[in-house]
Design an enzyme around this catalytic site. Sequence first.
Site, mmCIF file in Angstrom:
data_model
loop_
_atom_site.group_PDB
_atom_site.id
_atom_site.type_symbol
_atom_site.label_atom_id
_atom_site.label_comp_id
_atom_site.label_asym_id
_atom_site.label_seq_id
_atom_site.Cartn_x
_atom_site.Cartn_y
_atom_site.Cartn_z
ATOM 1 C CE LYS A 15 27.582 38.101 34.728
ATOM 2 N NZ LYS A 15 27.707 39.272 35.625
ATOM 3 N NE ARG A 92 29.918 40.414 29.641
ATOM 4 C CZ ARG A 92 30.379 40.464 30.873
ATOM 5 N NH1 ARG A 92 30.320 41.575 31.552
ATOM 6 N NH2 ARG A 92 30.924 39.419 31.421
ATOM 7 N NE ARG A 129 34.273 38.905 42.161
ATOM 8 C CZ ARG A 129 33.507 39.193 41.126
ATOM 9 N NH1 ARG A 129 32.567 38.360 40.750
ATOM 10 N NH2 ARG A 129 33.682 40.314 40.485
ATOM 11 N NE ARG A 161 36.753 39.293 38.180
ATOM 12 C CZ ARG A 161 35.555 39.189 37.636
ATOM 13 N NH1 ARG A 161 34.797 38.133 37.892
ATOM 14 N NH2 ARG A 161 35.104 40.127 36.831
ATOM 15 N NE ARG A 172 33.852 44.298 36.189
ATOM 16 C CZ ARG A 172 34.042 43.620 37.321
ATOM 17 N NH1 ARG A 172 34.904 44.053 38.223
ATOM 18 N NH2 ARG A 172 33.370 42.527 37.548
HETATM 19 P P1 G5P Z 1 33.022 38.612 33.989
HETATM 20 O O1 G5P Z 1 34.003 37.741 34.636
HETATM 21 O O2 G5P Z 1 31.856 38.019 33.306
HETATM 22 P P2 G5P Z 1 31.183 40.437 35.334
HETATM 23 O O3 G5P Z 1 31.620 41.799 35.675
HETATM 24 O O4 G5P Z 1 30.154 40.304 34.303
HETATM 25 O O5 G5P Z 1 32.556 39.675 35.077
HETATM 26 P P3 G5P Z 1 31.224 39.130 37.778
HETATM 27 O O6 G5P Z 1 32.006 40.245 38.398
HETATM 28 O O7 G5P Z 1 31.920 37.844 37.487
HETATM 29 O O8 G5P Z 1 30.530 39.663 36.495
HETATM 30 P P4 G5P Z 1 28.960 37.701 38.833
HETATM 31 O O9 G5P Z 1 29.493 36.431 38.244
HETATM 32 O O10 G5P Z 1 27.641 38.182 38.351
HETATM 33 O O11 G5P Z 1 29.991 38.897 38.741
HETATM 34 O O12 G5P Z 1 28.854 37.580 40.392
HETATM 35 P P5 G5P Z 1 29.438 36.457 41.425
HETATM 36 O O13 G5P Z 1 30.907 36.309 41.275
HETATM 37 O O14 G5P Z 1 28.583 35.246 41.373
HETATM 38 O O15 G5P Z 1 29.104 37.214 42.799
HETATM 39 C C1 G5P Z 1 29.825 38.359 43.180
HETATM 40 C C2 G5P Z 1 30.240 38.225 44.659
HETATM 41 O O16 G5P Z 1 29.068 38.283 45.465
HETATM 42 C C3 G5P Z 1 30.932 36.917 45.013
HETATM 43 O O17 G5P Z 1 31.923 37.186 45.988
HETATM 44 C C4 G5P Z 1 29.799 36.062 45.609
HETATM 45 O O18 G5P Z 1 30.304 35.098 46.533
HETATM 46 C C5 G5P Z 1 28.967 37.141 46.306
HETATM 47 N N1 G5P Z 1 27.539 36.852 46.434
HETATM 48 C C6 G5P Z 1 26.707 36.189 45.586
HETATM 49 N N2 G5P Z 1 25.452 36.192 46.058
HETATM 50 C C7 G5P Z 1 25.472 36.885 47.233
HETATM 51 C C8 G5P Z 1 24.484 37.229 48.201
HETATM 52 O O19 G5P Z 1 23.307 36.898 48.083
HETATM 53 N N3 G5P Z 1 24.898 37.979 49.260
HETATM 54 C C9 G5P Z 1 26.209 38.358 49.429
HETATM 55 N N4 G5P Z 1 26.540 39.075 50.513
HETATM 56 N N5 G5P Z 1 27.169 38.036 48.539
HETATM 57 C C10 G5P Z 1 26.814 37.308 47.465
HETATM 58 O O20 G5P Z 1 33.755 39.575 32.933
HETATM 59 C C11 G5P Z 1 34.947 40.208 33.287
HETATM 60 C C12 G5P Z 1 35.430 41.046 32.133
HETATM 61 O O21 G5P Z 1 35.709 40.199 31.013
HETATM 62 C C13 G5P Z 1 35.350 40.840 29.784
HETATM 63 C C14 G5P Z 1 34.969 42.270 30.155
HETATM 64 O O22 G5P Z 1 36.140 43.059 30.162
HETATM 65 C C15 G5P Z 1 34.450 42.093 31.591
HETATM 66 O O23 G5P Z 1 34.493 43.292 32.343
HETATM 67 N N6 G5P Z 1 34.216 40.123 29.183
HETATM 68 C C16 G5P Z 1 33.626 40.445 28.034
HETATM 69 N N7 G5P Z 1 33.875 41.440 27.131
HETATM 70 C C17 G5P Z 1 33.055 41.516 26.052
HETATM 71 N N8 G5P Z 1 31.997 40.682 25.866
HETATM 72 C C18 G5P Z 1 31.724 39.666 26.721
HETATM 73 N N9 G5P Z 1 30.671 38.848 26.515
HETATM 74 C C19 G5P Z 1 32.567 39.525 27.874
HETATM 75 N N10 G5P Z 1 32.571 38.659 28.917
HETATM 76 C C20 G5P Z 1 33.584 39.046 29.704
HETATM 77 MG MG MG Z 2 31.263 35.933 37.185
#
Ligand code: G5P
Ligand code: MG
Length: 217
Positions: A15, A92, A129, A161, A172
């Site tokens: 994302k 979510r 990451r 993180r 998660r």
């Molecule tokens: P967050 O911060 O929203 P998540 O768990 O939803 O956390 P996260 O972990 O931030 O989502 P993302 O943004 O979907 O993941 O992914 P990203 O960071 O872009 O990519 C992940 C990794 O993969 C990175 O290192 C990137 O460089 C790499 N990557 C990307 N593409 C590729 C690829 O093609 N190949 C490879 N090899 N690597 C790649 O929420 C955190 C917490 O906050 C709370 C909750 O507690 C949640 O757990 N929260 C909420 N609680 C309630 N309601 C809500 N709406 C909430 N929002 C947050």
């Molecule tokens: Mg994110």
Amino acid sequence: MPLRLVLLGAPGSGKGTLTTRLLKQIPHLTSISTGDLLRAEIQNSTPIGRLADAYIKEGKLLPDELMAGMVETELAKRKIIDKSFLLDGFPRTTSQALELERRLQDNSINLVVELDVPPDVIVGRIANRWMHSSGRVYNLEYNPPKVPFKDDVTGEPLFQRPDDNPETVRKRLKTYYEQLEPIKRFYQSRGVYDKVGGETSDIIFPQLYRLARSRLD
Ligand code: G5P
Ligand code: MG
């Protein structure tokens, strides 16, 4: 017309990565990541930050009302409620989706894109990451920083993180897949749901971009 886009995807589905790319292609788009907002609250040791810290470390979702209020405040602060915006990581749950709908009124969400990435691909990515407090995200293999463990823009150190350990990641992911079907049905019933998929963000990005453009034209 304005694009009001929600990115729905598992932890590590890309994302944040795809948001950065989309913002480069569509400069008038503004993004809000609830995870980044919460991490900023934690860093500033606010009351919300202290609460968020406990939930996030456990891999649990914060209360729906709190999150909806936070997003509403942010939309108002940035004066974008009637403009194009992208929400990363919110809503979510169906209850969050309903709260958002109520608060947006005539400016309802017009595109929800599910990022469908296989869970086994995700687990490996998260372990590699590293991120900066601005929300910029790196991966040691996929998009490494120019200088190891330093942010490309500020040169400040990167960190991992606290919720990126295997046990919390499992929780998660479980929560995400539990919430997915109901929220998917909710947005399907509103006629705004779409899905893109693939093992890499390079494969997913053109699909996402096409969908986003189709709403703007
Ligand atoms: P967050 O911060 O929203 P998540 O768990 O939803 O956390 P996260 O972990 O931030 O989502 P993302 O943004 O979907 O993941 O992914 P990203 O960071 O872009 O990519 C992940 C990794 O993969 C990175 O290192 C990137 O460089 C790499 N990557 C990307 N593409 C590729 C690829 O093609 N190949 C490879 N090899 N690597 C790649 O929420 C955190 C917490 O906050 C709370 C909750 O507690 C949640 O757990 N929260 C909420 N609680 C309630 N309601 C809500 N709406 C909430 N929002 C947050
Ligand atoms: Mg994110």
